[in-house]
Design an enzyme around this catalytic site. Structure first.
Site, PDB file in Angstrom:
ATOM      1  N   CYS B  84       0.810  -1.079  -0.044  1.00 24.03           N
ATOM      2  CA  CYS B  84      -0.073  -0.178   0.176  1.00 24.03           C
ATOM      3  C   CYS B  84       0.942   1.243  -0.052  1.00 24.03           C
ATOM      4  O   CYS B  84       0.296   2.289  -0.224  1.00 24.03           O
ATOM      5  CB  CYS B  84      -1.022  -0.195   1.141  1.00 24.03           C
ATOM      6  SG  CYS B  84      -1.512  -1.688   1.663  1.00 24.03           S
ATOM      7  N   HIS B 332      -8.783   5.240  -1.359  1.00 18.31           N
ATOM      8  CA  HIS B 332      -7.586   4.603  -1.334  1.00 18.31           C
ATOM      9  C   HIS B 332      -7.491   3.582  -2.442  1.00 18.31           C
ATOM     10  O   HIS B 332      -7.431   2.403  -2.363  1.00 18.31           O
ATOM     11  CB  HIS B 332      -7.364   3.845   0.048  1.00 18.31           C
ATOM     12  CG  HIS B 332      -6.137   2.988   0.280  1.00 18.31           C
ATOM     13  ND1 HIS B 332      -4.913   3.511   0.035  1.00 18.31           N
ATOM     14  CD2 HIS B 332      -6.075   2.033   1.013  1.00 18.31           C
ATOM     15  CE1 HIS B 332      -4.126   2.771   0.399  1.00 18.31           C
ATOM     16  NE2 HIS B 332      -4.958   1.631   1.104  1.00 18.31           N
TER      17      HIS B 332
END
Lengths: 134, 383
Positions: B84, B332
């Site tokens: 991430c 995100h």
């Protein structure tokens, strides 16, 4: 998980085989080629004691593909020290608490589709008194 | 770093479900905007931050695809992957290229196209950031692992679930003012309380959404600066790692990678947490926002939830967080989020953040965390 990978992991999955550093004695699970305690590279296979306590846990609303609900996941702090990520079984979600004792049991972990093989390995459950173990 | 590195241009696509756009179009749109913003037509190197293109889109060799799509061939280009934190790692790669003198102008683009995957594909892709042999293959999802952190945090601090609401409320409030955010509406404590459970104690409103997006940053050496530029200096850039499996950490509530990478930025510049005017935190889950605050030294251990009041983390607070909505509100798109953070922090320091502006912002910390703290990329920006 495809078959070659499952085959390679069976020592860890069936017998909780981690590693013990021959230099400093630190025990690690998952097994890794270098000791996290001292950086030593001489490690021996070390089967961990199959008992511990719940360090944290969660119930997932939906089980991932290949897994059965209720999907209860935990970190278990083993007697030997390492904390291991594993499913909990044979327990109602509302009965789980941080600090409770659990023991390892070998169960079906995931299914590779209706015609695939079954992956077996460790899960943890509340201790069953000797003689009653299933 | 040997040479000073400056951000000269930024680009951001709106974040959302872009059914009509693929990896090519998203990445190129962000790149075009960043190049136009910088007034630059060609670059010496391109670094593409992305996590899931192999697993979800069936597309590796991604940087070549992007370079072609954006008309940048035969530029040096490759993909940078750090779960991430990939978008932050791409900025780090571009920064190193310029700092070393290997490139005068480098481009970092973070791109993620998650809605190409349906059903379990995306969840399984995200779980590859965890230990595949000993976590993911046992049925741990990304939310499930975060839930273990949150449960333990509540156990050790005595915090209640509702105490985490402040992070999501703040992110949604800021996202409502950001025209490129996925969620343009504020939420309140009741919304948070009513939100359905994903992995106890994590609810939907603790968690950042699945979405698409791309952001780009043009970085360059001092010799490239022209009078029309509004340069933001990358004062420090650092990456640190920790065990990939949660259980092997000495203390699962200490994000060591976040702490070490922030500390490297502070040591390099001589600044400390008190010198930072805003914090773009990795609020993929409320618990990660809390642990990041503590890891970076903004709040003492166990105090993040008491720290996170509106007076503190709101746009007018001592430490505004997630000023454009963060991962929770802006969205995100996994491997792009770290690049969005740097682009947004740049706009803040240029005074071009519009309704999201933090008054008088001169220094910003942007921190992108991958794999529950197994990797963290931190940038300290300054004007």
């Amino acid at each position: 998980m495809d078959l070659p990978r499952y085959h390679r992991l069976r020592g860890a999955y069936y017998r909780l085989e981690g590693r013990r550093c021959t230099g400093c004695g630190a025990v690690a699970f998952p097994p890794r080629p270098a000791c996290r305690g001292c950086g030593g590279r001489e490690l021996e296979v070390h089967a961990l004691a199959p008992r511990g306590r719940v360090h944290s846990f969660t119930e997932m609303a939906t089980a991932p593909r290949g897994f059965d609900p209720p999907h209860l996941m935990a970190l278990v702090e083993l007697e030997d020290g390492p904390i291991i990520a594993a499913q909990l079984t044979d327990i109602d979600p509302e009965d789980i608490a941080i600090g409770m004792e659990v023991e390892m049991v070998t169960r079906r972990i995931q299914e590779k589709g209706p015609h695939g093989y079954l992956v077996y390995g460790y899960k943890f459950r509340p201790p069953v008194p000797r003689g009653e173990a299933s | 770093m040997r040479d000073d590195v400056f951000i000269l241009g930024v680009g951001r696509t709106p974040v959302g479900e872009h059914w009509h756009l693929g990896l090519r179009e998203l990445a190129a749109a962000a790149i075009f905007e960043a190049l136009d913003d910088a007034g630059i037509e060609s670059v010496d190197a391109l670094y593409v931050g992305n996590m899931l293109s192999g697993g979800v889109n069936g597309q590796e060799n991604l940087a070549t695809l992007v370079a072609d799509a954006a008309g940048l061939l035969p530029v040096e280009a490759y993909k940078v992957e750090a779960a991430c934190a990939s978008g932050g790692a791409a900025v780090r790669a571009a920064t190193l290229a310029v700092a070393s003198g290997a490139a005068r102008v480098a481009l970092a683009v973070g791109v993620e196209k998650m809605t190409d995957g349906v059903g379990e594909t995306v969840a399984e892709g995200l779980a590859t950031a965890a230990d595949q042999d000993f976590e993911a293959s046992h049925g741990f999802s990304f939310a499930g692992l975060s839930a273990l952190l949150m449960r333990r945090y509540m156990h050790e601090t005595g915090a209640a679930r509702d105490d985490f609401a402040a992070f999501s409320i703040n992110s949604h409030r800021n996202a409502a003012a950001n025209g490129r955010a996925m969620f343009r509406e504020a939420i309140d404590r009741d919304d948070f309380r009513r939100s359905p459970m994903v992995a106890s104690p994590i609810c939907v409103l603790d968690a950042a959404p699945i979405c698409d997006g791309a952001a780009a940053v043009v970085v360059a050496s001092r010799e490239v600066l022209r009078s029309h530029h509004r340069p933001v200096r990358i004062a420090a850039s650092a990456v640190a790692t920790d065990t990939i499996d949660l259980g092997s950490r000495a203390d699962i509530l200490h994000l060591r990678s976040a702490a070490v990478s922030a500390e490297r930025c502070f040591r390099h510049t001589g600044f400390g947490p008190d010198d930072v005017d805003l914090f773009e935190a990795h609020d993929a889950f409320t618990i990660i926002a809390a642990l990041s605050l503590e890891a970076c030294g903004f709040a003492p251990r166990g105090e993040a939830l008491r720290f996170a009041t509106e007076e503190r983390i709101g746009l007018a607070g001592d430490l505004p967080m997630s000023t454009f909505g963060g991962l929770k509100g802006r969205g995100h798109p996994v491997g792009a989020s770290g690049t969005y953070q740097v682009a947004e922090a740049t706009l803040q320091l240029r005074g071009e953040a519009g309704p999201n502006q933090v008054a008088g912002a001169r220094r910003a910390l942007a921190q992108s965390v991958g794999g529950h703290g197994s990797v963290a990329v931190t940038h300290l920006l300054e004007v």
